[in-house]
Design a protein around this motif. Structure first.
Motif, PDB file in Angstrom:
ATOM      1  N   PRO A 144      36.194  35.637  44.954  1.00 43.78           N
ATOM      2  CA  PRO A 144      35.217  36.278  45.830  1.00 43.78           C
ATOM      3  C   PRO A 144      35.841  37.147  46.921  1.00 43.78           C
ATOM      4  CG  PRO A 144      35.033  33.861  45.926  1.00 43.78           C
ATOM      5  CD  PRO A 144      36.176  34.170  45.032  1.00 43.78           C
ATOM      6  N   GLU A 145      37.087  36.868  47.286  1.00 44.26           N
ATOM      7  CA  GLU A 145      37.741  37.665  48.323  1.00 44.26           C
ATOM      8  C   GLU A 145      38.281  38.971  47.752  1.00 44.26           C
ATOM      9  OE1 GLU A 145      38.127  37.159  51.609  1.00 44.26           O
ATOM     10  OE2 GLU A 145      36.838  35.394  51.478  1.00 44.26           O
ATOM     11  N   THR A 146      39.028  38.862  46.651  1.00 41.55           N
ATOM     12  CA  THR A 146      39.730  40.032  46.111  1.00 41.55           C
ATOM     13  C   THR A 146      38.974  40.700  44.971  1.00 41.55           C
ATOM     14  OG1 THR A 146      40.894  38.724  44.451  1.00 41.55           O
ATOM     15  CG2 THR A 146      41.926  38.877  46.628  1.00 41.55           C
ATOM     16  N   MET A 147      37.957  40.008  44.413  1.00 43.87           N
ATOM     17  CA  MET A 147      37.205  40.448  43.235  1.00 43.87           C
ATOM     18  C   MET A 147      38.098  40.591  41.989  1.00 43.87           C
ATOM     19  SD  MET A 147      34.080  40.418  43.911  1.00 43.87           S
ATOM     20  CE  MET A 147      33.103  41.468  42.849  1.00 43.87           C
ATOM     21  N   GLU A 148      39.221  39.881  42.029  1.00 38.01           N
ATOM     22  CA  GLU A 148      40.124  39.893  40.876  1.00 38.01           C
ATOM     23  C   GLU A 148      39.568  38.967  39.789  1.00 38.01           C
ATOM     24  OE1 GLU A 148      44.757  38.594  39.869  1.00 38.01           O
ATOM     25  OE2 GLU A 148      43.893  38.175  41.847  1.00 38.01           O
ATOM     26  N   GLU A 149      39.638  39.416  38.542  1.00 38.76           N
ATOM     27  CA  GLU A 149      39.192  38.580  37.418  1.00 38.76           C
ATOM     28  C   GLU A 149      40.283  37.553  37.103  1.00 38.76           C
ATOM     29  OE1 GLU A 149      37.954  40.752  33.957  1.00 38.76           O
ATOM     30  OE2 GLU A 149      37.539  38.915  32.802  1.00 38.76           O
ATOM     31  N   LEU A 150      39.886  36.289  37.065  1.00 37.72           N
ATOM     32  CA  LEU A 150      40.846  35.204  36.850  1.00 37.72           C
ATOM     33  C   LEU A 150      40.409  34.361  35.659  1.00 37.72           C
ATOM     34  CD1 LEU A 150      40.970  33.906  40.546  1.00 37.72           C
ATOM     35  CD2 LEU A 150      42.671  35.366  39.442  1.00 37.72           C
ATOM     36  N   PRO A 151      41.335  33.649  35.006  1.00 38.07           N
ATOM     37  CA  PRO A 151      40.909  32.700  33.977  1.00 38.07           C
ATOM     38  C   PRO A 151      40.049  31.610  34.607  1.00 38.07           C
ATOM     39  CG  PRO A 151      43.314  32.967  33.997  1.00 38.07           C
ATOM     40  CD  PRO A 151      42.785  33.648  35.216  1.00 38.07           C
ATOM     41  N   TYR A 152      38.981  31.230  33.925  1.00 40.63           N
ATOM     42  CA  TYR A 152      38.067  30.208  34.447  1.00 40.63           C
ATOM     43  C   TYR A 152      38.799  28.888  34.632  1.00 40.63           C
ATOM     44  CZ  TYR A 152      33.871  27.297  34.708  1.00 40.63           C
ATOM     45  OH  TYR A 152      32.904  26.430  35.105  1.00 40.63           O
ATOM     46  N   ASN A 153      38.652  28.342  35.835  1.00 37.04           N
ATOM     47  CA  ASN A 153      39.263  27.046  36.128  1.00 37.04           C
ATOM     48  C   ASN A 153      38.277  26.293  37.012  1.00 37.04           C
ATOM     49  OD1 ASN A 153      40.676  25.347  38.280  1.00 37.04           O
ATOM     50  ND2 ASN A 153      42.301  25.570  36.766  1.00 37.04           N
ATOM     51  N   TYR A 154      37.797  25.165  36.522  1.00 33.17           N
ATOM     52  CA  TYR A 154      36.691  24.472  37.200  1.00 33.17           C
ATOM     53  C   TYR A 154      37.033  24.093  38.638  1.00 33.17           C
ATOM     54  CZ  TYR A 154      33.015  21.165  38.306  1.00 33.17           C
ATOM     55  OH  TYR A 154      31.974  20.512  38.927  1.00 33.17           O
ATOM     56  N   ASN A 155      38.210  23.540  38.849  1.00 39.65           N
ATOM     57  CA  ASN A 155      38.566  23.098  40.205  1.00 39.65           C
ATOM     58  C   ASN A 155      38.661  24.279  41.170  1.00 39.65           C
ATOM     59  OD1 ASN A 155      38.606  20.403  39.522  1.00 39.65           O
ATOM     60  ND2 ASN A 155      40.751  20.465  38.895  1.00 39.65           N
ATOM     61  N   GLN A 156      39.245  25.365  40.669  1.00 41.90           N
ATOM     62  CA  GLN A 156      39.356  26.554  41.514  1.00 41.90           C
ATOM     63  C   GLN A 156      37.967  27.157  41.768  1.00 41.90           C
ATOM     64  OE1 GLN A 156      41.910  29.590  39.904  1.00 41.90           O
ATOM     65  NE2 GLN A 156      42.232  30.548  41.906  1.00 41.90           N
TER      66      GLN A 156
END
Ligand SMILES: [Fe+2]
Length: 186
Positions: free
Chosen positions: A158-170
């Motif tokens: 949400p801060e950088t709008m970078e697409e990341l691999p889905y990780n539940y804890n994160q």
């Protein structure tokens, strides 16, 4: 009296048919035509209003969904279609589309309530949800796949709008940050 076992069997048949989404939508609409009976049947599975998979295989997940009031999720995808039905409260859905420069932008915002009927999220949908302060949401989701084990999903920082691999804890950490931000802005 709503027959949950029959609903699950009907959904299992529907998802392997040649018109899975249309057929599941009809099943969902029928289920939600008597919300009190559906609520009662879901309470019988477990009286706690919590998130719980009610059925799951590689082509279908039926999920009881409970989202606390004042909840905000980061942007994420599912990589499978989903039908969303709301029994209580409301869920604001912000639907995003990919942009040419590799980012995402808002395509549509919809507030789902018990009155808005069954909402379909496309298989390629990217969305974020939020609930209103003081209004927890309770509902039923049906997914055209195993959402609990689907790999290669994405979420967006949400801060950088970078697409990341889905990780539940994160993802849950992002939720906490977004909720705190909303509360401090209120
Ligand atoms: Fe989602």
């Amino acid at each position: 009296m709503f027959d949950f076992e029959k609903f699950i069997e009907d959904c299992k048949e529907a998802v392997v048919s040649d018109r899975p989404q249309q057929r599941v939508k009809v099943l969902m609409e029928n289920a939600f035509s008597d919300p009190e009976a559906l609520q009662q049947a879901m309470d019988e599975v477990s009286p706690e209003k919590s998130v719980a998979p009610l059925y799951s295989d590689e082509s279908l997940t039926i999920l009881r969904v409970a989202t606390p009031a004042n909840f905000v999720s980061p942007i994420h995808n599912h990589l499978m279609w989903a039908m969303i039905g709301i029994l209580d409260g409301e869920e604001k859905n912000c639907i995003y589309r990919r942009t040419r420069d590799g980012g995402v932008e808002v395509e549509e915002e919809v507030v789902l309530t018990p009155e808005t009927g069954i909402f379909t999220l496309r298989a390629d949908a990217i969305h974020a949800i939020e609930t209103a302060p003081g209004k927890p949401m309770f509902g039923l989701h049906v997914y055209g796949g195993n959402i609990l084990e689907r790999s290669s999903r994405s979420m967006w920082d949400p801060e950088t709008m970078e697409e990341l691999p889905y990780n539940y804890n994160q993802l849950m950490d992002f939720c906490k940050t977004l909720i705190a931000k909303r509360e401090s802005a209120a």
